[in-house]
Design a protein around this motif. Structure first.
Motif, PDB file in Angstrom:
ATOM      1  N   UNK A 126       0.832  -1.205   0.000  1.00  0.00           N
ATOM      2  CA  UNK A 126       0.000   0.000   0.000  1.00  0.00           C
ATOM      3  C   UNK A 126       0.865   1.253   0.000  1.00  0.00           C
ATOM      4  N   UNK A 127       1.954   1.218   0.731  1.00  0.00           N
ATOM      5  CA  UNK A 127       2.842   2.376   0.757  1.00  0.00           C
ATOM      6  C   UNK A 127       3.431   2.656  -0.616  1.00  0.00           C
ATOM      7  N   UNK A 128       3.828   1.606  -1.325  1.00  0.00           N
ATOM      8  CA  UNK A 128       4.355   1.794  -2.674  1.00  0.00           C
ATOM      9  C   UNK A 128       3.287   2.363  -3.598  1.00  0.00           C
ATOM     10  N   UNK A 129       2.085   1.837  -3.522  1.00  0.00           N
ATOM     11  CA  UNK A 129       1.012   2.335  -4.378  1.00  0.00           C
ATOM     12  C   UNK A 129       0.672   3.784  -4.059  1.00  0.00           C
ATOM     13  N   UNK A 130       0.638   4.126  -2.770  1.00  0.00           N
ATOM     14  CA  UNK A 130       0.331   5.502  -2.378  1.00  0.00           C
ATOM     15  C   UNK A 130       1.403   6.455  -2.890  1.00  0.00           C
ATOM     16  N   UNK A 131       2.665   6.045  -2.793  1.00  0.00           N
ATOM     17  CA  UNK A 131       3.748   6.908  -3.266  1.00  0.00           C
ATOM     18  C   UNK A 131       3.634   7.176  -4.750  1.00  0.00           C
ATOM     19  N   UNK A 132       3.385   6.130  -5.529  1.00  0.00           N
ATOM     20  CA  UNK A 132       3.280   6.319  -6.977  1.00  0.00           C
ATOM     21  C   UNK A 132       2.020   7.110  -7.348  1.00  0.00           C
ATOM     22  N   UNK A 133       0.929   6.891  -6.628  1.00  0.00           N
ATOM     23  CA  UNK A 133      -0.289   7.661  -6.907  1.00  0.00           C
ATOM     24  C   UNK A 133      -0.053   9.146  -6.658  1.00  0.00           C
ATOM     25  N   UNK A 134       0.636   9.463  -5.589  1.00  0.00           N
ATOM     26  CA  UNK A 134       0.922  10.867  -5.305  1.00  0.00           C
ATOM     27  C   UNK A 134       1.809  11.481  -6.377  1.00  0.00           C
ATOM     28  N   UNK A 135       2.772  10.722  -6.885  1.00  0.00           N
ATOM     29  CA  UNK A 135       3.627  11.257  -7.952  1.00  0.00           C
ATOM     30  C   UNK A 135       2.819  11.457  -9.232  1.00  0.00           C
ATOM     31  N   UNK A 136       1.914  10.539  -9.520  1.00  0.00           N
ATOM     32  CA  UNK A 136       1.075  10.703 -10.719  1.00  0.00           C
ATOM     33  C   UNK A 136       0.186  11.932 -10.581  1.00  0.00           C
ATOM     34  N   UNK A 137      -0.418  12.102  -9.405  1.00  0.00           N
ATOM     35  CA  UNK A 137      -1.272  13.272  -9.185  1.00  0.00           C
ATOM     36  C   UNK A 137      -0.468  14.561  -9.304  1.00  0.00           C
ATOM     37  N   UNK A 138       0.737  14.570  -8.750  1.00  0.00           N
ATOM     38  CA  UNK A 138       1.570  15.767  -8.830  1.00  0.00           C
ATOM     39  C   UNK A 138       1.919  16.102 -10.271  1.00  0.00           C
ATOM     40  N   UNK A 139       2.292  15.076 -11.033  1.00  0.00           N
ATOM     41  CA  UNK A 139       2.635  15.318 -12.443  1.00  0.00           C
ATOM     42  C   UNK A 139       1.405  15.787 -13.220  1.00  0.00           C
ATOM     43  N   UNK A 140       0.256  15.147 -12.984  1.00  0.00           N
ATOM     44  CA  UNK A 140      -0.960  15.534 -13.716  1.00  0.00           C
ATOM     45  C   UNK A 140      -1.381  16.959 -13.384  1.00  0.00           C
ATOM     46  N   UNK A 141      -1.343  17.319 -12.111  1.00  0.00           N
ATOM     47  CA  UNK A 141      -1.712  18.680 -11.719  1.00  0.00           C
ATOM     48  C   UNK A 141      -0.725  19.690 -12.295  1.00  0.00           C
ATOM     49  N   UNK A 142       0.564  19.337 -12.284  1.00  0.00           N
ATOM     50  CA  UNK A 142       1.559  20.234 -12.860  1.00  0.00           C
ATOM     51  C   UNK A 142       1.367  20.445 -14.347  1.00  0.00           C
ATOM     52  N   UNK A 143       1.045  19.355 -15.073  1.00  0.00           N
ATOM     53  CA  UNK A 143       0.816  19.479 -16.516  1.00  0.00           C
ATOM     54  C   UNK A 143      -0.419  20.333 -16.798  1.00  0.00           C
ATOM     55  N   UNK A 144      -1.493  20.098 -16.051  1.00  0.00           N
ATOM     56  CA  UNK A 144      -2.712  20.895 -16.249  1.00  0.00           C
ATOM     57  C   UNK A 144      -2.477  22.369 -15.914  1.00  0.00           C
TER      58      UNK A 144
END
Length: 376
Positions: A126-144
């Protein structure tokens, strides 16, 4: 003079108002944190104070600046540029606030889950999944946010319209150029949700033993036993074999090899090993064994098998067993240790000679006693 006073009133009124709003939000979060200590959400939301201040201040300035800059005057000449700068600050602050808020919610959810779960392997997944989800959200928000900022410029808006006509060609070129990056990106998702490797797992890659310390969308960091960091692309773990010692549980079994002489009392060594393991704090008690696994003209190989709850304890147990067996043999049975023969061997004649076939060449016939005890 009047325009400068209006500008001062606009800025001087917006900044305190933004501070008051942020202060009120901080006090509200602190009050909720005291009322609900079982969840760290409200305490984590207090980290959003700075981006919230930026958003509120930019929004208030965009609302009050047109009042301070009427249709005429020096302020009106730069009204368009100032409005665009404030809009960019509002977009950037909004993206920053969004990332901080999502991070607080995700970390709070993980903390509550970790408090209820006792499965270490599931927590690492779960920790690994949470870390990657947060990075995806950060990248998506940054791109938008970057896209929204570019749209505010008319020249970029025209350029985007022209680029849409050739989107197919650009997509093909970008796909070929970013093939390695995209493969690492998809490999990151596969690692996160395929449960291949997790943060905290003990792995062996390219002969290096270590613990997975960080997992991102493109690379993975392994901290070795000597505190070095080995960085590998995540596609490595989807295209090559590797050892994951934490897969299916952290318990492990290890071997200790000791080279001994043929006269070694194996039964006594086995009994001493059993007695020593009862006093070894890193042995988990699941199993042990000792057997002779190989022999050679110069000695035998004794293998001891021990178990431990994880890789670190297994390494400590193996070292302790190895030291104890060698020290015990040196004290109690020194003859059981391997020997190196340095004396020259007797030379044998290849055929019939003075000593006869199969006898040393320097052998001498000695008188043999008869039945009465006298030498012949």
């Amino acid at each position: 003079m009047e325009s400068l006073m209006r500008l001062a009133i606009s800025v001087g009124g917006s900044a305190p108002a933004a501070f008051v709003v942020c202060r009120a939000a901080d006090l509200l979060a602190r009050f909720a944190d005291r009322r609900h200590p079982e969840t760290p959400l409200w305490g984590l939301l207090r980290r959003c104070r700075t981006p919230l201040f930026v958003v509120v201040l930019a929004a208030l300035l965009r609302w009050t600046y047109p009042v301070a800059a009427p249709g005429r005057g020096p302020l009106a000449e730069h009204a368009g540029a100032v409005s665009r700068v404030l809009l960019l600050c509002l977009i950037g602050g909004g993206a920053w606030l969004t990332v901080r808020t999502v991070a607080a919610v995700v970390e709070s959810s993980y903390a509550r889950y970790a408090g209820r779960s006792r499965d270490a392997a599931r927590l690492r997944r779960v920790r690994t999944q949470v870390t990657l989800i947060m990075r995806v959200v950060s990248v998506a928000v940054g791109v938008l946010a970057a896209a929204a900022a570019l749209v505010t410029f008319p020249s970029f808006r025209t350029l985007g319209t022209s680029l849409l006509a050739s989107a197919g060609i650009i997509g093909i070129v970008a796909g070929v150029a970013a093939q390695s990056t995209l493969s690492n990106l998809f490999a990151g998702f596969q690692i996160a949700f395929g449960d291949m490797v997790r943060i905290g797992d003990t792995v062996v890659v390219d002969g290096e033993w270590g613990v997975v310390e960080e997992v991102t969308l493109t690379f993975l960091t392994v901290r070795t036993w000597d505190e070095r960091r080995v960085t590998l692309p995540v596609s490595y773990f989807t295209s090559r074999p590797f050892e994951n010692w934490s897969r299916g549980g952290a318990e492990m079994t290890g071997s200790v090899f000791v080279h001994c002489d043929h006269t070694t009392p194996v039964a006594l060594v086995r009994a001493h090993l059993r007695e020593f393991l009862t006093t070894c704090g890193t042995w988990d008690g699941r199993g042990w064994d000792l057997a002779v696994t190989d022999t050679s003209p110069t000695g035998i190989t004794v293998r001891a098998i021990v178990t431990a709850k994880d890789a670190d304890d297994l390494w400590t147990t193996r070292c302790a067993v190895r030291e104890e067996l060698v020290g015990w043999l040196a004290r109690e049975h020194p003859g059981a240790l391997p020997k190196v023969v340095t004396a020259p061997a007797a030379e044998y004649a290849p055929g019939p000679g003075p000593g006869g076939p199969g006898r040393p060449a320097d052998a001498v016939d000695r008188p043999r006693p008869d039945r009465s005890g006298r030498h012949a």
